[in-house]
Motif scaffolding. Structure first.
Motif, PDB file in Angstrom:
ATOM      1  N   UNK A   1       0.828  -1.212   0.000  1.00  0.00           N
ATOM      2  CA  UNK A   1       0.000   0.000   0.000  1.00  0.00           C
ATOM      3  C   UNK A   1       0.864   1.265   0.000  1.00  0.00           C
ATOM      4  N   UNK A   2       0.304   2.359  -0.507  1.00  0.00           N
ATOM      5  CA  UNK A   2       1.021   3.623  -0.518  1.00  0.00           C
ATOM      6  C   UNK A   2       0.508   4.557   0.574  1.00  0.00           C
ATOM      7  N   UNK A   3      -0.081   3.976   1.638  1.00  0.00           N
ATOM      8  CA  UNK A   3      -0.626   4.772   2.732  1.00  0.00           C
ATOM      9  C   UNK A   3      -0.427   4.032   4.052  1.00  0.00           C
ATOM     10  N   UNK A   4      -0.671   4.736   5.152  1.00  0.00           N
ATOM     11  CA  UNK A   4      -0.476   4.180   6.492  1.00  0.00           C
ATOM     12  C   UNK A   4      -1.658   3.308   6.915  1.00  0.00           C
ATOM     13  N   UNK A   5      -1.346   2.304   7.745  1.00  0.00           N
ATOM     14  CA  UNK A   5      -2.360   1.491   8.406  1.00  0.00           C
ATOM     15  C   UNK A   5      -2.149   1.597   9.924  1.00  0.00           C
ATOM     16  N   UNK A   6      -3.195   1.907  10.643  1.00  0.00           N
ATOM     17  CA  UNK A   6      -3.215   1.742  12.098  1.00  0.00           C
ATOM     18  C   UNK A   6      -4.266   0.683  12.397  1.00  0.00           C
ATOM     19  N   UNK A   7      -3.831  -0.420  12.983  1.00  0.00           N
ATOM     20  CA  UNK A   7      -4.716  -1.563  13.207  1.00  0.00           C
ATOM     21  C   UNK A   7      -4.751  -1.870  14.694  1.00  0.00           C
ATOM     22  N   UNK A   8      -5.952  -1.970  15.251  1.00  0.00           N
ATOM     23  CA  UNK A   8      -6.103  -2.293  16.669  1.00  0.00           C
ATOM     24  C   UNK A   8      -6.996  -3.506  16.829  1.00  0.00           C
ATOM     25  N   UNK A   9      -6.587  -4.419  17.681  1.00  0.00           N
ATOM     26  CA  UNK A   9      -7.424  -5.571  18.014  1.00  0.00           C
ATOM     27  C   UNK A   9      -8.158  -5.278  19.319  1.00  0.00           C
ATOM     28  N   UNK A  10      -9.473  -5.462  19.305  1.00  0.00           N
ATOM     29  CA  UNK A  10     -10.278  -5.313  20.511  1.00  0.00           C
ATOM     30  C   UNK A  10     -10.569  -6.682  21.115  1.00  0.00           C
ATOM     31  N   UNK A  11     -10.788  -7.663  20.265  1.00  0.00           N
ATOM     32  CA  UNK A  11     -10.954  -9.049  20.714  1.00  0.00           C
ATOM     33  C   UNK A  11     -10.341  -9.968  19.669  1.00  0.00           C
ATOM     34  N   UNK A  12      -9.837 -11.104  20.119  1.00  0.00           N
ATOM     35  CA  UNK A  12      -9.161 -12.021  19.216  1.00  0.00           C
ATOM     36  C   UNK A  12      -7.729 -11.554  18.937  1.00  0.00           C
ATOM     37  N   UNK A  13      -7.007 -12.374  18.202  1.00  0.00           N
ATOM     38  CA  UNK A  13      -5.618 -12.078  17.870  1.00  0.00           C
ATOM     39  C   UNK A  13      -5.460 -12.008  16.364  1.00  0.00           C
ATOM     40  N   UNK A  14      -4.932 -10.896  15.899  1.00  0.00           N
ATOM     41  CA  UNK A  14      -4.729 -10.691  14.467  1.00  0.00           C
ATOM     42  C   UNK A  14      -3.256 -10.863  14.130  1.00  0.00           C
ATOM     43  N   UNK A  15      -2.981 -11.753  13.191  1.00  0.00           N
ATOM     44  CA  UNK A  15      -1.608 -11.975  12.746  1.00  0.00           C
ATOM     45  C   UNK A  15      -1.371 -11.231  11.441  1.00  0.00           C
ATOM     46  N   UNK A  16      -0.291 -10.464  11.403  1.00  0.00           N
ATOM     47  CA  UNK A  16       0.081  -9.726  10.207  1.00  0.00           C
ATOM     48  C   UNK A  16       1.533 -10.046   9.857  1.00  0.00           C
ATOM     49  N   UNK A  17       1.782 -10.332   8.587  1.00  0.00           N
ATOM     50  CA  UNK A  17       3.143 -10.549   8.122  1.00  0.00           C
ATOM     51  C   UNK A  17       3.604  -9.282   7.406  1.00  0.00           C
ATOM     52  N   UNK A  18       4.666  -8.662   7.920  1.00  0.00           N
ATOM     53  CA  UNK A  18       5.176  -7.418   7.351  1.00  0.00           C
ATOM     54  C   UNK A  18       6.655  -7.589   7.035  1.00  0.00           C
ATOM     55  N   UNK A  19       6.980  -7.597   5.744  1.00  0.00           N
ATOM     56  CA  UNK A  19       8.367  -7.731   5.304  1.00  0.00           C
ATOM     57  C   UNK A  19       9.102  -8.848   6.044  1.00  0.00           C
ATOM     58  N   UNK A  20       8.511 -10.047   5.979  1.00  0.00           N
ATOM     59  CA  UNK A  20       9.132 -11.284   6.456  1.00  0.00           C
ATOM     60  C   UNK A  20       9.168 -11.408   7.984  1.00  0.00           C
ATOM     61  N   UNK A  21       8.479 -10.520   8.694  1.00  0.00           N
ATOM     62  CA  UNK A  21       8.347 -10.632  10.144  1.00  0.00           C
ATOM     63  C   UNK A  21       6.870 -10.763  10.474  1.00  0.00           C
ATOM     64  N   UNK A  22       6.535 -11.666  11.391  1.00  0.00           N
ATOM     65  CA  UNK A  22       5.154 -11.879  11.798  1.00  0.00           C
ATOM     66  C   UNK A  22       4.861 -11.115  13.084  1.00  0.00           C
ATOM     67  N   UNK A  23       3.778 -10.350  13.072  1.00  0.00           N
ATOM     68  CA  UNK A  23       3.350  -9.585  14.236  1.00  0.00           C
ATOM     69  C   UNK A  23       1.978 -10.094  14.671  1.00  0.00           C
ATOM     70  N   UNK A  24       1.763 -10.128  15.977  1.00  0.00           N
ATOM     71  CA  UNK A  24       0.468 -10.530  16.515  1.00  0.00           C
ATOM     72  C   UNK A  24      -0.126  -9.370  17.295  1.00  0.00           C
ATOM     73  N   UNK A  25      -1.275  -8.888  16.839  1.00  0.00           N
ATOM     74  CA  UNK A  25      -1.999  -7.836  17.537  1.00  0.00           C
ATOM     75  C   UNK A  25      -3.029  -8.501  18.435  1.00  0.00           C
ATOM     76  N   UNK A  26      -2.790  -8.442  19.732  1.00  0.00           N
ATOM     77  CA  UNK A  26      -3.702  -8.999  20.721  1.00  0.00           C
ATOM     78  C   UNK A  26      -4.575  -7.875  21.276  1.00  0.00           C
ATOM     79  N   UNK A  27      -5.666  -8.210  21.988  1.00  0.00           N
ATOM     80  CA  UNK A  27      -6.550  -7.155  22.488  1.00  0.00           C
ATOM     81  C   UNK A  27      -5.796  -6.070  23.254  1.00  0.00           C
ATOM     82  N   UNK A  28      -6.025  -4.827  22.830  1.00  0.00           N
ATOM     83  CA  UNK A  28      -5.362  -3.697  23.471  1.00  0.00           C
ATOM     84  C   UNK A  28      -4.104  -3.240  22.770  1.00  0.00           C
TER      85      UNK A  28
END
Length: 291
Positions: A47-74
């Protein structure tokens, strides 16, 4: 919400505000994102724009340039324009998604964001100031038509800046600008613009009007590495992106990245990764040794 294009096997995503919505920012729940067809984003995208992603419930997994991030509640994850990422399974996750272009933010806040290369993960568990900031932003975004459009956009700009500053103020957040970080900002912008043309610190120093020593000091202060390593990391990142996500030959990638030959590119890549380009491609596409 967005326009799609194809670039070297990586899905290019351009910001496209919907009809009747303010240009430069879009705010929605992850549930709404799913309804709009989030499945389209499960392939690598740039994408050519910013993303701000927040998890309120559940766990969201994102792969960013070969690194995996987990967004947990909060927790929040900020992904910068140009990074290649892939959405994980959204079926059991609820939360917020804020998309915005760089020039939508207040300039002072945008300058602070530029002191980091991202992505940045924020822990905002039990932070009422952050909760209030996103609640207020969501409310105002949905209140289009209740104020003159220019007023509505100005309020959104300030509310988004408040949210970003609240997150940046969290432990592990973003540092404030310094003389060195301004020097580094200019250097990083030059590298982003010209890394396919030159890999030499002296060339950037000459173009920017600094000494190589100044660039080395500013880079070490900002990111803890030297200026040549910073350039090499950017070249290697682009090489890895194209090897993992496209079918371009090593020769074509070498030419794109400014190498005089595929042989020189192979030596460069091998010395910095311990793998040949083809070995890296195979490992990236078959991480468990599958066929």
């Amino acid at each position: 919400m967005v326009n799609f294009g194809q670039s070297t096997g990586i899905l290019r995503v351009d910001f496209d505000a919907g009809v009747g919505t303010p240009a430069g920012v879009e705010v929605m729940s992850l549930a709404e994102f799913r309804r709009r067809g989030a499945v389209r984003f499960t392939t690598p995208q740039r994408p050519d724009f910013h993303h701000l992603i927040a998890a309120v419930s559940g766990t969201l997994t994102q792969e960013v340039d070969f690194t995996t991030y987990e967004a947990t509640p909060g927790s929040w994850l900020w992904i910068r324009p140009g990074q290649v990422h892939r959405w994980g399974d959204l079926s059991k996750v609820e939360g917020h998604l804020v998309l915005f272009e760089s020039d939508f933010l207040d300039p002072m806040v945008a300058a602070r964001l530029e002191t980091s290369d991202g992505p940045v993960q924020y822990d905002a568990v039990d932070d009422p100031a952050v909760d209030l900031a996103i609640e207020h932003l969501c409310h105002e975004y949905g209140a289009v038509g209740t104020s003159p459009l220019d007023v509505h956009i100005a309020i959104l700009r300030h509310l988004l800046s408040v949210l970003v500053l609240r997150l940046a103020d969290r432990p592990g957040g973003l540092p404030g600008p310094t003389e060195d970080s301004e020097t580094f900002r200019r250097f990083r912008e030059a590298v982003e613009r010209d890394f396919t043309k030159t890999h030499q610190v002296a060339d950037y120093a000459r173009a920017l009007g600094y000494s190589p020593r100044t660039l080395r000091r500013a880079t070490a202060s900002a990111v803890g590495t030297n200026a040549k390593e910073f350039i090499d990391e950017r070249v290697m990142l682009e090489a890895k992106r194209r090897l993992a996500h496209s079918d371009e030959t090593a020769a074509r990638i070498a030419a794109h990245l400014g190498f005089s030959s595929a042989t020189n590119f192979n030596k460069y890549f091998q010395s910095r990764s311990g793998q040949s380009p083809i070995q890296f491609r195979n490992a990236a596409r078959h991480p468990r040794g599958g066929a």
